[in-house]
Design an enzyme around this catalytic site. Structure first.
Site, PDB file in Angstrom:
ATOM      1  N   GLU A   1      -6.452   6.995  -1.695  1.00  0.00           N
ATOM      2  CA  GLU A   1      -6.335   5.666  -0.686  1.00  0.00           C
ATOM      3  C   GLU A   1      -6.737   4.356  -1.206  1.00  0.00           C
ATOM      4  O   GLU A   1      -6.366   3.095  -1.206  1.00  0.00           O
ATOM      5  CB  GLU A   1      -6.960   5.783   0.726  1.00  0.00           C
ATOM      6  CG  GLU A   1      -6.280   6.771   1.616  1.00  0.00           C
ATOM      7  CD  GLU A   1      -4.813   6.361   2.152  1.00  0.00           C
ATOM      8  OE1 GLU A   1      -4.904   5.067   2.333  1.00  0.00           O
ATOM      9  OE2 GLU A   1      -4.070   7.124   1.735  1.00  0.00           O
TER      10      GLU A   1
ATOM     11  N   HIS B   1       0.928  -1.127   0.030  1.00  0.00           N
ATOM     12  CA  HIS B   1       0.023  -0.156  -0.044  1.00  0.00           C
ATOM     13  C   HIS B   1       0.912   1.319   0.114  1.00  0.00           C
ATOM     14  O   HIS B   1       0.627   2.080  -0.724  1.00  0.00           O
ATOM     15  CB  HIS B   1      -1.035  -0.063   1.191  1.00  0.00           C
ATOM     16  CG  HIS B   1      -1.795   1.239   1.393  1.00  0.00           C
ATOM     17  ND1 HIS B   1      -2.962   1.334   1.076  1.00  0.00           N
ATOM     18  CD2 HIS B   1      -1.332   2.332   1.879  1.00  0.00           C
ATOM     19  CE1 HIS B   1      -3.533   2.677   1.106  1.00  0.00           C
ATOM     20  NE2 HIS B   1      -2.543   3.025   1.996  1.00  0.00           N
ATOM     21  N   GLU B   2       1.899   1.368   0.761  1.00  0.00           N
ATOM     22  CA  GLU B   2       2.612   2.282   0.940  1.00  0.00           C
ATOM     23  C   GLU B   2       3.710   2.641  -0.226  1.00  0.00           C
ATOM     24  O   GLU B   2       3.975   3.658  -0.858  1.00  0.00           O
ATOM     25  CB  GLU B   2       3.572   2.485   2.371  1.00  0.00           C
ATOM     26  CG  GLU B   2       2.593   2.219   3.442  1.00  0.00           C
ATOM     27  CD  GLU B   2       1.736   3.469   3.936  1.00  0.00           C
ATOM     28  OE1 GLU B   2       2.102   4.500   3.134  1.00  0.00           O
ATOM     29  OE2 GLU B   2       0.891   3.243   4.711  1.00  0.00           O
TER      30      GLU B   2
ATOM     31  N   HIS C   1       1.636   4.386  -2.902  1.00  0.00           N
ATOM     32  CA  HIS C   1       1.567   5.868  -2.504  1.00  0.00           C
ATOM     33  C   HIS C   1       2.807   6.472  -3.356  1.00  0.00           C
ATOM     34  O   HIS C   1       2.467   7.297  -4.106  1.00  0.00           O
ATOM     35  CB  HIS C   1       1.724   5.929  -1.326  1.00  0.00           C
ATOM     36  CG  HIS C   1       0.194   6.016  -0.646  1.00  0.00           C
ATOM     37  ND1 HIS C   1      -0.888   6.684  -1.284  1.00  0.00           N
ATOM     38  CD2 HIS C   1      -0.254   5.592   0.396  1.00  0.00           C
ATOM     39  CE1 HIS C   1      -1.930   6.565  -0.560  1.00  0.00           C
ATOM     40  NE2 HIS C   1      -1.740   6.004   0.595  1.00  0.00           N
TER      41      HIS C   1
END
Length: 295
Positions: A226, A145-146, A149
């Site tokens: 997100e 997930h990070e 980003h």
């Protein structure tokens, strides 16, 4: 969640400092020497608005490390740190970005964040609480997930949006501040004397108020990103692992111990009001992710 609120807090501080400095240097007097020059004012606000946003971006890694006490992993000291570095390296390669710095910070709640000035100059940090409370599969999904980003360029896009917001915050604050100063504090004996001290204080107060309200726009943008980062995490680590990680976070009810200005940069939600929340509710994210088709 830490990524966004830290950026917002730093940006607001930078813009206020720039405002004070330009006032002391007499820029406001020049802009209003012959009445308010709207074109010059807009250019001035754009330069400093975008400048403040990019200064905040450039400071993001340094401020993140300082705020959380994150320790950079340069050489792995145990098998857990070795796995962490190898997982981030593998995901960064799969996402097509440079190897970010990897850090661990001491906090009881499961959380993580990524920040940095570019796709090839980033920081990914996880809390000790996340490493203790999640399985390796779940941690892998959080890291994905990070990394997503970073790969999506979210911080740069956020900076551009913040630059636009800053520009209008500074512009409106000065237009309204000038009108208030002329109505309440103008000195009839010297029409060309420029704005009085009431103008400077009014602008500072309006910038603070408008800046807080403008944060709602940035928070809305953050909430939309997100969903894309969740999909990216599912692609890098697997949809099942990403859903399991979000479900684990939903089951955790420990209050966050992150500094207030870091609450918008991590993986889990904060206690901010809905309009200022930088993350959608976890159940909404899980539902959206269940509908995503992952190759």
């Amino acid at each position: 969640m830490k990524r966004v609120l830290l950026f917002l807090a730093t940006n607001l501080a930078v813009v206020l400092v720039l405002s004070v400095v330009t006032s002391l240097l007499g820029v406001n007097r020049w802009l209003t020497a012959n009445g308010l020059n709207y074109q010059a004012l807009l250019v001035f606000c754009a330069v400093f608005g975008f400048g403040g946003a990019f200064i905040s971006l450039a400071m993001s890694k340094m401020v993140a490390k300082w705020s959380t006490g994150a320790q950079i992993l340069k050489e792995p000291r145990n098998s857990s740190e070795m796995w962490l570095l190898q997982t981030v390296e593998r995901q960064a390669r799969a996402a097509g970005i440079g190897m970010p710095e990897v850090a661990v910070y001491d906090a009881p709640e499961p959380n993580a964040f990524a920040t940095g000035m570019s796709r090839n100059n980033a920081l990914v940090a996880v809390s000790t609480g996340l490493l203790r409370s999640m399985s390796q599969d779940e941690v892998e999904a959080v890291l994905g997930h990070e990394i997503s980003h970073v790969a999506n360029g979210d911080m740069v896009t956020l900076t551009l949006i913040q630059g636009v917001v800053n520009t209008f915050v500074m512009f409106l604050a000065r237009v309204i501040g000038y009108a208030i100063d002329q109505a309440l504090f103008r000195r009839n004996s010297d029409e060309n004397s420029g704005p009085g001290i009431g103008y400077m204080f009014t602008v500072m107060i309006l910038e603070l108020l408008f800046g807080i309200l403008a944060s709602m726009i940035v928070a809305w943008f953050s909430r939309q990103r997100e969903f894309r980062a969740d999909a990216g995490g599912a692609h890098l680590a697997g949809k099942r692992k990403m859903i399991a990680a979000l479900q684990r976070l939903k089951a955790v009810h420990e209050p966050s111990t992150l500094p207030a200005n870091m609450m918008a940069m991590g993986i889990s939600g904060g206690q901010l009001a809905k309009l200022f929340s930088t993350h959608p509710p976890l159940e909404v994210r899980i539902e959206a992710l269940q509908k995503v088709q992952v190759a």
